[in-house]
Design an enzyme around this catalytic site. Structure first.
Site, PDB file in Angstrom:
ATOM      1  N   ARG A 258      34.969  15.976  90.510  1.00  0.00           N
ATOM      2  CA  ARG A 258      34.205  17.068  89.903  1.00  0.00           C
ATOM      3  C   ARG A 258      33.427  17.868  90.944  1.00  0.00           C
ATOM      4  O   ARG A 258      32.870  17.321  91.876  1.00  0.00           O
ATOM      5  CB  ARG A 258      33.232  16.486  88.871  1.00  0.00           C
ATOM      6  CG  ARG A 258      32.318  17.525  88.275  1.00  0.00           C
ATOM      7  CD  ARG A 258      31.723  17.091  86.990  1.00  0.00           C
ATOM      8  NE  ARG A 258      30.637  16.135  87.139  1.00  0.00           N
ATOM      9  CZ  ARG A 258      29.912  15.692  86.098  1.00  0.00           C
ATOM     10  NH1 ARG A 258      30.197  16.081  84.879  1.00  0.00           N
ATOM     11  NH2 ARG A 258      28.944  14.833  86.296  1.00  0.00           N
TER      12      ARG A 258
ATOM     13  N   ARG B 122      28.169  17.060  93.015  1.00  0.00           N
ATOM     14  CA  ARG B 122      26.830  16.755  92.507  1.00  0.00           C
ATOM     15  C   ARG B 122      26.254  15.561  93.237  1.00  0.00           C
ATOM     16  O   ARG B 122      26.975  14.610  93.531  1.00  0.00           O
ATOM     17  CB  ARG B 122      26.925  16.448  91.002  1.00  0.00           C
ATOM     18  CG  ARG B 122      26.509  17.614  90.140  1.00  0.00           C
ATOM     19  CD  ARG B 122      26.792  17.377  88.704  1.00  0.00           C
ATOM     20  NE  ARG B 122      26.069  16.232  88.148  1.00  0.00           N
ATOM     21  CZ  ARG B 122      25.943  16.014  86.848  1.00  0.00           C
ATOM     22  NH1 ARG B 122      26.474  16.850  85.979  1.00  0.00           N
ATOM     23  NH2 ARG B 122      25.297  14.963  86.399  1.00  0.00           N
TER      24      ARG B 122
ATOM     25  N   ARG C  28      25.467   5.160  86.487  1.00  0.00           N
ATOM     26  CA  ARG C  28      25.330   6.064  85.332  1.00  0.00           C
ATOM     27  C   ARG C  28      26.139   5.558  84.152  1.00  0.00           C
ATOM     28  O   ARG C  28      25.708   5.674  83.001  1.00  0.00           O
ATOM     29  CB  ARG C  28      25.773   7.481  85.726  1.00  0.00           C
ATOM     30  CG  ARG C  28      24.763   8.154  86.646  1.00  0.00           C
ATOM     31  CD  ARG C  28      25.315   9.394  87.291  1.00  0.00           C
ATOM     32  NE  ARG C  28      25.657  10.423  86.345  1.00  0.00           N
ATOM     33  CZ  ARG C  28      26.558  11.383  86.562  1.00  0.00           C
ATOM     34  NH1 ARG C  28      27.201  11.438  87.709  1.00  0.00           N
ATOM     35  NH2 ARG C  28      26.793  12.283  85.655  1.00  0.00           N
TER      36      ARG C  28
ATOM     37  N   ARG D 199      19.704  11.034  74.703  1.00  0.00           N
ATOM     38  CA  ARG D 199      20.366   9.981  75.476  1.00  0.00           C
ATOM     39  C   ARG D 199      19.763   8.615  75.189  1.00  0.00           C
ATOM     40  O   ARG D 199      20.221   7.613  75.749  1.00  0.00           O
ATOM     41  CB  ARG D 199      20.219  10.282  76.967  1.00  0.00           C
ATOM     42  CG  ARG D 199      21.453  10.916  77.601  1.00  0.00           C
ATOM     43  CD  ARG D 199      21.097  11.179  79.031  1.00  0.00           C
ATOM     44  NE  ARG D 199      22.202  11.251  79.936  1.00  0.00           N
ATOM     45  CZ  ARG D 199      22.731  12.386  80.372  1.00  0.00           C
ATOM     46  NH1 ARG D 199      22.316  13.546  79.924  1.00  0.00           N
ATOM     47  NH2 ARG D 199      23.695  12.349  81.275  1.00  0.00           N
TER      48      ARG D 199
ATOM     49  N   LYS E 220      31.469  17.054  78.087  1.00  0.00           N
ATOM     50  CA  LYS E 220      30.458  17.631  77.181  1.00  0.00           C
ATOM     51  C   LYS E 220      30.043  19.030  77.628  1.00  0.00           C
ATOM     52  O   LYS E 220      29.927  19.938  76.809  1.00  0.00           O
ATOM     53  CB  LYS E 220      29.195  16.747  77.132  1.00  0.00           C
ATOM     54  CG  LYS E 220      29.401  15.345  76.635  1.00  0.00           C
ATOM     55  CD  LYS E 220      28.082  14.599  76.513  1.00  0.00           C
ATOM     56  CE  LYS E 220      27.305  14.421  77.805  1.00  0.00           C
ATOM     57  NZ  LYS E 220      27.974  13.565  78.809  1.00  0.00           N
TER      58      LYS E 220
HETATM   59  P1  AMP Z   1      23.910  15.339  83.070  1.00  0.00           P
HETATM   60  O1  AMP Z   1      24.108  16.640  83.774  1.00  0.00           O
HETATM   61  O2  AMP Z   1      23.802  15.483  81.584  1.00  0.00           O
HETATM   62  O3  AMP Z   1      24.950  14.313  83.472  1.00  0.00           O
HETATM   63  O4  AMP Z   1      22.496  14.769  83.539  1.00  0.00           O
HETATM   64  C1  AMP Z   1      22.246  14.471  84.912  1.00  0.00           C
HETATM   65  C2  AMP Z   1      21.059  13.559  85.021  1.00  0.00           C
HETATM   66  O5  AMP Z   1      19.891  14.209  84.477  1.00  0.00           O
HETATM   67  C3  AMP Z   1      21.161  12.248  84.251  1.00  0.00           C
HETATM   68  O6  AMP Z   1      21.872  11.246  84.948  1.00  0.00           O
HETATM   69  C4  AMP Z   1      19.684  11.900  84.076  1.00  0.00           C
HETATM   70  O7  AMP Z   1      19.123  11.406  85.273  1.00  0.00           O
HETATM   71  C5  AMP Z   1      19.065  13.268  83.808  1.00  0.00           C
HETATM   72  N1  AMP Z   1      19.100  13.588  82.373  1.00  0.00           N
HETATM   73  C6  AMP Z   1      19.802  14.565  81.746  1.00  0.00           C
HETATM   74  N2  AMP Z   1      19.582  14.564  80.431  1.00  0.00           N
HETATM   75  C7  AMP Z   1      18.717  13.543  80.193  1.00  0.00           C
HETATM   76  C8  AMP Z   1      18.126  13.006  79.017  1.00  0.00           C
HETATM   77  N3  AMP Z   1      18.395  13.516  77.804  1.00  0.00           N
HETATM   78  N4  AMP Z   1      17.285  11.949  79.167  1.00  0.00           N
HETATM   79  C9  AMP Z   1      17.005  11.440  80.363  1.00  0.00           C
HETATM   80  N5  AMP Z   1      17.542  11.875  81.504  1.00  0.00           N
HETATM   81  C10 AMP Z   1      18.395  12.929  81.436  1.00  0.00           C
END
Ligand code: AMP
Length: 212
Positions: A121, A149, A160, A84, A9
């Site tokens: 990654r 990360r 996750r 989400r 994404k």
């Molecule tokens: P991402 O980089 O999109 O994989 O997001 C990393 C982490 O940030 C996720 O595993 C959540 O802990 C938090 N996070 C990101 N976007 C959201 C969202 N829309 N709602 C809740 N938590 C989020």
């Protein structure tokens, strides 16, 4: 843009945003920056991020509402990692209101491929950009060091993916009846996924009257 962690994404959202001249809004990036700079938001988000869980809906909705009201998002935006949950999706519908139809792209990738991708990654420790396969030494954007990360460890990745199935996957049902919803095969090379997305957007615009 919907899809599980590791679906691509972020990469695709960045390309789309550059192509259409609109901002990419990544809630994950915003939250990671908040953690890095030690803000109150970062403090409360860190535990959820590091354990593979979601940050609470109210906080994330508030971030997105504020960001969408900025001038650069007036003519459009690409959302990466939001919504989400169904609560977030409902809030987004209210925020978008009459601005135009949302185009919803679900990037589909088998789970075993996601696990492999996440294991290898890297992101830039300085600016947070994704490293691509050909930039394994330093960040192409700022030259910063590439790091794993904190939430890409095997155990957290499993959590996750479970969280995705439980809380985010129901969004496919939430959106799938809309004429502007499209599923994309994300198990291809990035350029092929980008082509699939471009065609899906054209079809969604034609079908649903959304603005390109
Ligand atoms: P991402 O980089 O999109 O994989 O997001 C990393 C982490 O940030 C996720 O595993 C959540 O802990 C938090 N996070 C990101 N976007 C959201 C969202 N829309 N709602 C809740 N938590 C989020």
């Amino acid at each position: 843009m919907l899809g599980p962690p590791g679906a691509g994404k972020g990469t695709q959202a960045e390309r789309l945003a550059a192509h259409h001249g609109v901002p990419k809004i990544s809630t994950g990036d915003i939250l990671r920056r908040a953690v890095q700079s030690g803000t109150a938001l970062g403090g409360s988000a860190k535990q959820a991020i590091d354990s593979g869980n979601l940050v609470n809906d109210d906080a994330v909705i508030c971030i997105v509402r504020e960001r969408l009201s900025c001038a650069d998002a007036r003519s459009g935006f690409i959302l990466d990692g939001f919504p989400r949950t169904v609560v977030q999706a409902t809030a987004l519908d209210a925020m978008v209101g009459t601005r135009g139809a949302l185009i919803v792209l679900d990037i589909v990738v088998p789970e075993d491929v996601l696990v492999q991708r996440l294991a290898s990654r890297r992101i830039c420790g300085a600016c947070g950009a994704n490293a691509t396969a050909d930039t394994r030494q330093a960040c192409l954007k700022c030259g910063g060091p590439l790091v794993v990360r904190t939430d890409d460890g095997a155990e957290i990745v499993r959590e996750r993916l479970k969280v995705y199935q439980r809380q985010t996957r129901p969004l496919v049902e939430y959106y799938s009846a809309r004429p502007t919803f499209r599923a994309i095969d994300g198990n291809q090379l990035p350029d092929a996924v980008t082509s699939g997305i471009d065609s899906a957007i054209a079809a969604a615009v034609a079908a649903g009257g959304a603005r390109p």
